[in-house]
Design a protein around this motif. Structure first.
Motif, PDB file in Angstrom:
ATOM      1  N   LYS A 137      -3.022  -2.877  -6.171  1.00 37.05           N
ATOM      2  CA  LYS A 137      -2.650  -4.217  -5.709  1.00 37.05           C
ATOM      3  C   LYS A 137      -1.863  -4.926  -6.792  1.00 37.05           C
ATOM      4  O   LYS A 137      -2.235  -4.904  -7.967  1.00 37.05           O
ATOM      5  CB  LYS A 137      -3.894  -5.029  -5.350  1.00 37.05           C
ATOM      6  N   LYS A 138      -0.786  -5.567  -6.376  1.00 35.94           N
ATOM      7  CA  LYS A 138       0.054  -6.384  -7.259  1.00 35.94           C
ATOM      8  C   LYS A 138       0.485  -7.595  -6.456  1.00 35.94           C
ATOM      9  O   LYS A 138       1.115  -7.453  -5.399  1.00 35.94           O
ATOM     10  CB  LYS A 138       1.253  -5.586  -7.749  1.00 35.94           C
ATOM     11  N   ASP A 139       0.132  -8.776  -6.950  1.00 38.18           N
ATOM     12  CA  ASP A 139       0.395 -10.022  -6.228  1.00 38.18           C
ATOM     13  C   ASP A 139      -0.255  -9.937  -4.852  1.00 38.18           C
ATOM     14  O   ASP A 139      -1.428  -9.659  -4.755  1.00 38.18           O
ATOM     15  CB  ASP A 139       1.896 -10.314  -6.162  1.00 38.18           C
ATOM     16  N   LYS A 140       0.520 -10.110  -3.788  1.00 39.45           N
ATOM     17  CA  LYS A 140      -0.034 -10.066  -2.434  1.00 39.45           C
ATOM     18  C   LYS A 140       0.235  -8.728  -1.754  1.00 39.45           C
ATOM     19  O   LYS A 140       0.056  -8.590  -0.552  1.00 39.45           O
ATOM     20  CB  LYS A 140       0.570 -11.184  -1.585  1.00 39.45           C
ATOM     21  N   HIS A 141       0.646  -7.741  -2.535  1.00 40.11           N
ATOM     22  CA  HIS A 141       1.018  -6.444  -1.971  1.00 40.11           C
ATOM     23  C   HIS A 141      -0.001  -5.378  -2.341  1.00 40.11           C
ATOM     24  O   HIS A 141      -0.655  -5.463  -3.375  1.00 40.11           O
ATOM     25  CB  HIS A 141       2.408  -6.040  -2.456  1.00 40.11           C
ATOM     26  N   SER A 156       3.009  -2.865   1.158  1.00 35.87           N
ATOM     27  CA  SER A 156       3.483  -2.430  -0.140  1.00 35.87           C
ATOM     28  C   SER A 156       4.728  -3.228  -0.528  1.00 35.87           C
ATOM     29  O   SER A 156       5.203  -4.066   0.217  1.00 35.87           O
ATOM     30  CB  SER A 156       3.790  -0.931  -0.109  1.00 35.87           C
ATOM     31  N   SER A 157       5.230  -2.964  -1.718  1.00 32.69           N
ATOM     32  CA  SER A 157       6.427  -3.645  -2.204  1.00 32.69           C
ATOM     33  C   SER A 157       7.297  -2.620  -2.928  1.00 32.69           C
ATOM     34  O   SER A 157       6.816  -1.538  -3.280  1.00 32.69           O
ATOM     35  CB  SER A 157       6.034  -4.766  -3.171  1.00 32.69           C
ATOM     36  N   PRO A 158       8.569  -2.938  -3.179  1.00 36.39           N
ATOM     37  CA  PRO A 158       9.418  -1.993  -3.930  1.00 36.39           C
ATOM     38  C   PRO A 158       8.814  -1.626  -5.292  1.00 36.39           C
ATOM     39  O   PRO A 158       8.895  -0.477  -5.719  1.00 36.39           O
ATOM     40  CB  PRO A 158      10.740  -2.744  -4.082  1.00 36.39           C
ATOM     41  N   PHE A 159       8.184  -2.590  -5.957  1.00 39.46           N
ATOM     42  CA  PHE A 159       7.544  -2.299  -7.250  1.00 39.46           C
ATOM     43  C   PHE A 159       6.458  -1.241  -7.083  1.00 39.46           C
ATOM     44  O   PHE A 159       6.410  -0.243  -7.811  1.00 39.46           O
ATOM     45  CB  PHE A 159       6.950  -3.576  -7.867  1.00 39.46           C
TER      46      PHE A 159
END
Length: 132
Positions: free
Chosen positions: A120-124, A32-35
């Motif tokens: 999914k967003k970008d590679k996350h 995951s990512s902060p976004f």
């Protein structure tokens, strides 16, 4: 002679270890990512009155300020949690408006369904469990 053999063996071992480590990192799962961690989702089900197996799902994605946001891909993996039932359903949701995604699925039967939503967003990637 012994020194040359030792150097060659050491070099070969290091090369093999590097190849193995590089190969292991290729198969890693997206994190995951902060976004994505900042997002909240809601999902509503609109059963079709004529066909009780047809369900239209609408997913809404918002950030911490309450603004609608988009991601690159939304998928749902559904399963029935009723004992003795092994029904599963997968679907990719299509973007219908800013922060809104829809899909229509045909469930084999009504009951207690659970969904894992993958954003999914970008590679996350972030997975969220829902009870439908």
């Amino acid at each position: 002679m012994k020194n040359k053999r030792m150097k060659w063996t050491t070099t070969a071992i290091i090369a093999i270890m590097m190849i193995l480590l590089a190969g292991c990192s290729l198969g890693s799962k997206p994190s995951s990512s902060p976004f994505l961690d900042d997002l909240t989702i809601s999902m509503e089900d609109t059963p079709n009155t004529g066909d009780t197996t047809a369900h239209a799902y609408k997913l809404t994605i918002k950030d911490s300020t309450g603004s609608l946001v988009d991601v690159d891909l939304v998928r749902i993996n559904m399963s029935m949690s009723m004992q003795g039932m092994n029904h599963k359903m997968k679907a990719q949701m299509e973007r219908s408006a800013l922060g809104e995604y829809k899909t229509k699925v045909y469930l084999p039967m009504n009951g207690d369904w659970r969904a894992i939503v993958s954003l999914k967003k970008d590679k996350h990637e972030r997975k969220i469990s829902l009870r439908l």
